[in-house]
Design an enzyme around this catalytic site. Structure first.
Site, PDB file in Angstrom:
ATOM      1  N   THR A 140       3.620   6.631  -2.225  1.00 13.97           N
ATOM      2  CA  THR A 140       3.294   5.412  -1.470  1.00 13.97           C
ATOM      3  C   THR A 140       4.466   4.964  -0.591  1.00 13.97           C
ATOM      4  O   THR A 140       4.274   4.597   0.563  1.00 13.97           O
ATOM      5  CB  THR A 140       2.925   4.280  -2.460  1.00 13.97           C
ATOM      6  OG1 THR A 140       1.859   4.755  -3.302  1.00 13.97           O
ATOM      7  CG2 THR A 140       2.478   3.029  -1.738  1.00 13.97           C
ATOM      8  N   PHE A 184       2.628  -8.595  -1.359  1.00 15.82           N
ATOM      9  CA  PHE A 184       2.434  -7.860  -0.105  1.00 15.82           C
ATOM     10  C   PHE A 184       0.997  -7.907   0.409  1.00 15.82           C
ATOM     11  O   PHE A 184       0.690  -7.360   1.472  1.00 15.82           O
ATOM     12  CB  PHE A 184       2.886  -6.400  -0.268  1.00 15.82           C
ATOM     13  CG  PHE A 184       2.131  -5.613  -1.308  1.00 15.82           C
ATOM     14  CD1 PHE A 184       0.933  -4.968  -0.987  1.00 15.82           C
ATOM     15  CD2 PHE A 184       2.598  -5.509  -2.611  1.00 15.82           C
ATOM     16  CE1 PHE A 184       0.221  -4.247  -1.936  1.00 15.82           C
ATOM     17  CE2 PHE A 184       1.895  -4.786  -3.570  1.00 15.82           C
ATOM     18  CZ  PHE A 184       0.703  -4.161  -3.228  1.00 15.82           C
ATOM     19  N   ARG A 218       3.333  11.421   4.448  1.00 12.89           N
ATOM     20  CA  ARG A 218       4.220  10.251   4.467  1.00 12.89           C
ATOM     21  C   ARG A 218       5.691  10.666   4.504  1.00 12.89           C
ATOM     22  O   ARG A 218       6.517  10.011   5.128  1.00 12.89           O
ATOM     23  CB  ARG A 218       3.944   9.372   3.247  1.00 12.89           C
ATOM     24  CG  ARG A 218       2.612   8.611   3.359  1.00 12.89           C
ATOM     25  CD  ARG A 218       2.175   8.081   2.016  1.00 12.89           C
ATOM     26  NE  ARG A 218       1.069   7.131   2.092  1.00 12.89           N
ATOM     27  CZ  ARG A 218       0.425   6.667   1.033  1.00 12.89           C
ATOM     28  NH1 ARG A 218       0.784   7.056  -0.192  1.00 12.89           N
ATOM     29  NH2 ARG A 218      -0.571   5.817   1.176  1.00 12.89           N
ATOM     30  N   HIS A 272      -4.133   6.354   4.136  1.00  9.34           N
ATOM     31  CA  HIS A 272      -4.687   5.941   2.845  1.00  9.34           C
ATOM     32  C   HIS A 272      -5.534   7.079   2.289  1.00  9.34           C
ATOM     33  O   HIS A 272      -6.212   7.764   3.043  1.00  9.34           O
ATOM     34  CB  HIS A 272      -5.578   4.699   3.001  1.00  9.34           C
ATOM     35  CG  HIS A 272      -6.403   4.428   1.767  1.00  9.34           C
ATOM     36  ND1 HIS A 272      -5.898   3.712   0.705  1.00  9.34           N
ATOM     37  CD2 HIS A 272      -7.644   4.840   1.404  1.00  9.34           C
ATOM     38  CE1 HIS A 272      -6.825   3.686  -0.258  1.00  9.34           C
ATOM     39  NE2 HIS A 272      -7.887   4.349   0.143  1.00  9.34           N
ATOM     40  N   ARG A 324      -3.981  13.365  -2.316  1.00 11.97           N
ATOM     41  CA  ARG A 324      -2.863  12.492  -2.710  1.00 11.97           C
ATOM     42  C   ARG A 324      -1.542  13.263  -2.654  1.00 11.97           C
ATOM     43  O   ARG A 324      -0.519  12.740  -2.244  1.00 11.97           O
ATOM     44  CB  ARG A 324      -3.093  11.951  -4.129  1.00 11.97           C
ATOM     45  CG  ARG A 324      -4.274  11.016  -4.271  1.00 11.97           C
ATOM     46  CD  ARG A 324      -4.059   9.661  -3.702  1.00 11.97           C
ATOM     47  NE  ARG A 324      -3.013   8.906  -4.377  1.00 11.97           N
ATOM     48  CZ  ARG A 324      -2.697   7.649  -4.079  1.00 11.97           C
ATOM     49  NH1 ARG A 324      -3.348   7.007  -3.112  1.00 11.97           N
ATOM     50  NH2 ARG A 324      -1.735   7.008  -4.713  1.00 11.97           N
ATOM     51  N   LYS A 365      -4.186   4.920   9.089  1.00 15.62           N
ATOM     52  CA  LYS A 365      -3.953   3.490   9.253  1.00 15.62           C
ATOM     53  C   LYS A 365      -3.572   3.181  10.710  1.00 15.62           C
ATOM     54  O   LYS A 365      -3.278   4.094  11.482  1.00 15.62           O
ATOM     55  CB  LYS A 365      -2.861   3.041   8.271  1.00 15.62           C
ATOM     56  CG  LYS A 365      -3.279   3.179   6.802  1.00 15.62           C
ATOM     57  CD  LYS A 365      -2.172   2.680   5.884  1.00 15.62           C
ATOM     58  CE  LYS A 365      -2.588   2.762   4.417  1.00 15.62           C
ATOM     59  NZ  LYS A 365      -1.521   2.238   3.532  1.00 15.62           N
ATOM     60  N   ASN A 381       2.848   3.228   6.093  1.00 15.33           N
ATOM     61  CA  ASN A 381       2.867   4.575   5.509  1.00 15.33           C
ATOM     62  C   ASN A 381       1.717   5.476   5.983  1.00 15.33           C
ATOM     63  O   ASN A 381       1.335   6.434   5.316  1.00 15.33           O
ATOM     64  CB  ASN A 381       2.961   4.515   3.975  1.00 15.33           C
ATOM     65  CG  ASN A 381       1.780   3.793   3.349  1.00 15.33           C
ATOM     66  OD1 ASN A 381       0.853   3.379   4.045  1.00 15.33           O
ATOM     67  ND2 ASN A 381       1.813   3.664   2.035  1.00 15.33           N
ATOM     68  N   TYR A 398      -8.857  -3.525  -0.539  1.00 17.33           N
ATOM     69  CA  TYR A 398      -7.593  -3.672  -1.258  1.00 17.33           C
ATOM     70  C   TYR A 398      -7.671  -4.742  -2.346  1.00 17.33           C
ATOM     71  O   TYR A 398      -6.654  -5.321  -2.726  1.00 17.33           O
ATOM     72  CB  TYR A 398      -6.468  -3.989  -0.267  1.00 17.33           C
ATOM     73  CG  TYR A 398      -5.974  -2.775   0.511  1.00 17.33           C
ATOM     74  CD1 TYR A 398      -5.491  -1.647  -0.151  1.00 17.33           C
ATOM     75  CD2 TYR A 398      -5.970  -2.763   1.904  1.00 17.33           C
ATOM     76  CE1 TYR A 398      -5.035  -0.542   0.553  1.00 17.33           C
ATOM     77  CE2 TYR A 398      -5.505  -1.652   2.620  1.00 17.33           C
ATOM     78  CZ  TYR A 398      -5.039  -0.542   1.932  1.00 17.33           C
ATOM     79  OH  TYR A 398      -4.579   0.552   2.630  1.00 17.33           O
ATOM     80  N   GLU A 442     -14.892   3.534  -2.323  1.00 23.30           N
ATOM     81  CA  GLU A 442     -14.394   3.413  -0.942  1.00 23.30           C
ATOM     82  C   GLU A 442     -15.320   4.110   0.055  1.00 23.30           C
ATOM     83  O   GLU A 442     -15.537   3.615   1.157  1.00 23.30           O
ATOM     84  CB  GLU A 442     -12.971   3.963  -0.870  1.00 23.30           C
ATOM     85  CG  GLU A 442     -11.996   3.087  -1.646  1.00 23.30           C
ATOM     86  CD  GLU A 442     -10.616   3.711  -1.858  1.00 23.30           C
ATOM     87  OE1 GLU A 442     -10.385   4.840  -1.368  1.00 23.30           O
ATOM     88  OE2 GLU A 442      -9.784   3.066  -2.516  1.00 23.30           O
TER      89      GLU A 442
HETATM   90  N1  UDP Z   1       1.979  -1.698  -0.066  1.00 18.28           N
HETATM   91  C1  UDP Z   1       2.929  -2.500   0.535  1.00 18.28           C
HETATM   92  N2  UDP Z   1       3.986  -2.959  -0.208  1.00 18.28           N
HETATM   93  C2  UDP Z   1       4.131  -2.629  -1.524  1.00 18.28           C
HETATM   94  C3  UDP Z   1       3.162  -1.809  -2.136  1.00 18.28           C
HETATM   95  C4  UDP Z   1       2.089  -1.356  -1.373  1.00 18.28           C
HETATM   96  O1  UDP Z   1       2.831  -2.807   1.728  1.00 18.28           O
HETATM   97  O2  UDP Z   1       5.111  -3.064  -2.141  1.00 18.28           O
HETATM   98  C5  UDP Z   1       0.852  -1.223   0.727  1.00 18.28           C
HETATM   99  C6  UDP Z   1       1.040   0.228   1.169  1.00 18.28           C
HETATM  100  O3  UDP Z   1       0.628   0.348   2.523  1.00 18.28           O
HETATM  101  C7  UDP Z   1       0.110   0.988   0.258  1.00 18.28           C
HETATM  102  C8  UDP Z   1      -0.997  -0.029   0.008  1.00 18.28           C
HETATM  103  O4  UDP Z   1      -0.324  -1.274  -0.027  1.00 18.28           O
HETATM  104  O5  UDP Z   1      -0.341   2.195   0.855  1.00 18.28           O
HETATM  105  C9  UDP Z   1      -1.789   0.169  -1.253  1.00 18.28           C
HETATM  106  O6  UDP Z   1      -0.910   0.290  -2.337  1.00 18.28           O
HETATM  107  P1  UDP Z   1      -1.147   1.378  -3.478  1.00 18.28           P
HETATM  108  O7  UDP Z   1      -0.181   1.079  -4.581  1.00 18.28           O
HETATM  109  O8  UDP Z   1      -2.609   1.414  -3.811  1.00 18.28           O
HETATM  110  O9  UDP Z   1      -0.667   2.736  -2.786  1.00 18.28           O
HETATM  111  P2  UDP Z   1      -1.423   4.000  -2.199  1.00 18.28           P
HETATM  112  O10 UDP Z   1      -2.625   4.272  -3.067  1.00 18.28           O
HETATM  113  O11 UDP Z   1      -1.790   3.658  -0.783  1.00 18.28           O
HETATM  114  O12 UDP Z   1      -0.402   5.105  -2.235  1.00 18.28           O
END
Ligand code: UDP
Length: 149
Positions: A91, A57, A102, A115, A85, A9, A112, A49, A126
């Site tokens: 996350t 958010f 992370r 992705h 993952r 990112k 974070n 997204y 994706e």
């Molecule tokens: N995110 C955020 N605030 C939140 C939850 C998610 O800014 O409360 C952002 C965060 O950068 C995250 C992305 O949205 O990586 C996508 O969320 P997801 O739950 O899909 O998490 P990921 O798959 O990236 O772990």
């Protein structure tokens, strides 16, 4: 063999973590099959997204992910989707295990660093969103016999 979509990112690019992140996937034994530095358009960000549209958010997330260059990648290997993952960590970086990407480099959920696709379906979606077929290479690595039994 699976393929997954990984993206450093804008915060990861700005902080000089691209090499470190690529290195972790290389050292684990996964194979890089696609790579590009790019600036994501608003439209692509909103599609990527899409599942978060309407959440509090979402706007901030789209603004952030379009705010600077990202490094988009496709990595290939046995169970690479779930393994990536695990390598990334939770996350919320404060909840991510120490040693994960992370958990090593992040604090706030909105910064974070990385992705990674969360399922085979997301990976397929994706990868197609970010890469044309001809941008993904199939090739042999002689080292694979030392990584896979
Ligand atoms: N995110 C955020 N605030 C939140 C939850 C998610 O800014 O409360 C952002 C965060 O950068 C995250 C992305 O949205 O990586 C996508 O969320 P997801 O739950 O899909 O998490 P990921 O798959 O990236 O772990």
């Amino acid at each position: 063999m699976e393929r997954t979509f990984i993206m450093v990112k804008p915060d990861g690019v700005q902080r000089g973590l691209v090499g470190e992140i690529i290195s972790r996937f290389e050292k684990r034994g996964f194979k890089l099959v696609g790579l590009k530095l790019m600036q994501i358009s608003r439209e692509l960000a909103e599609t990527h997204y899409g599942e978060h549209k309407g959440k509090p958010f979402f706007e901030g997330l789209v603004n952030f992910i379009t705010s600077g260059p990202v490094v988009a990648m496709v990595w290939e290997g046995k169970e690479v989707i779930a393994t990536a993952r695990e390598m990334m960590g939770a996350t919320n970086p404060l909840k991510a295990q120490p040693g994960t990407i992370r958990g090593t480099y992040g604090i706030d959920v909105g910064r974070n660093v990385i992705h990674g696709s969360d399922s085979p379906e997301s990976a397929q979606r994706e990868i197609a969103l970010f890469f044309k077929e001809e941008e993904l290479l199939s090739y042999d690595k002689t080292l694979d016999t030392w990584i896979y039994e």
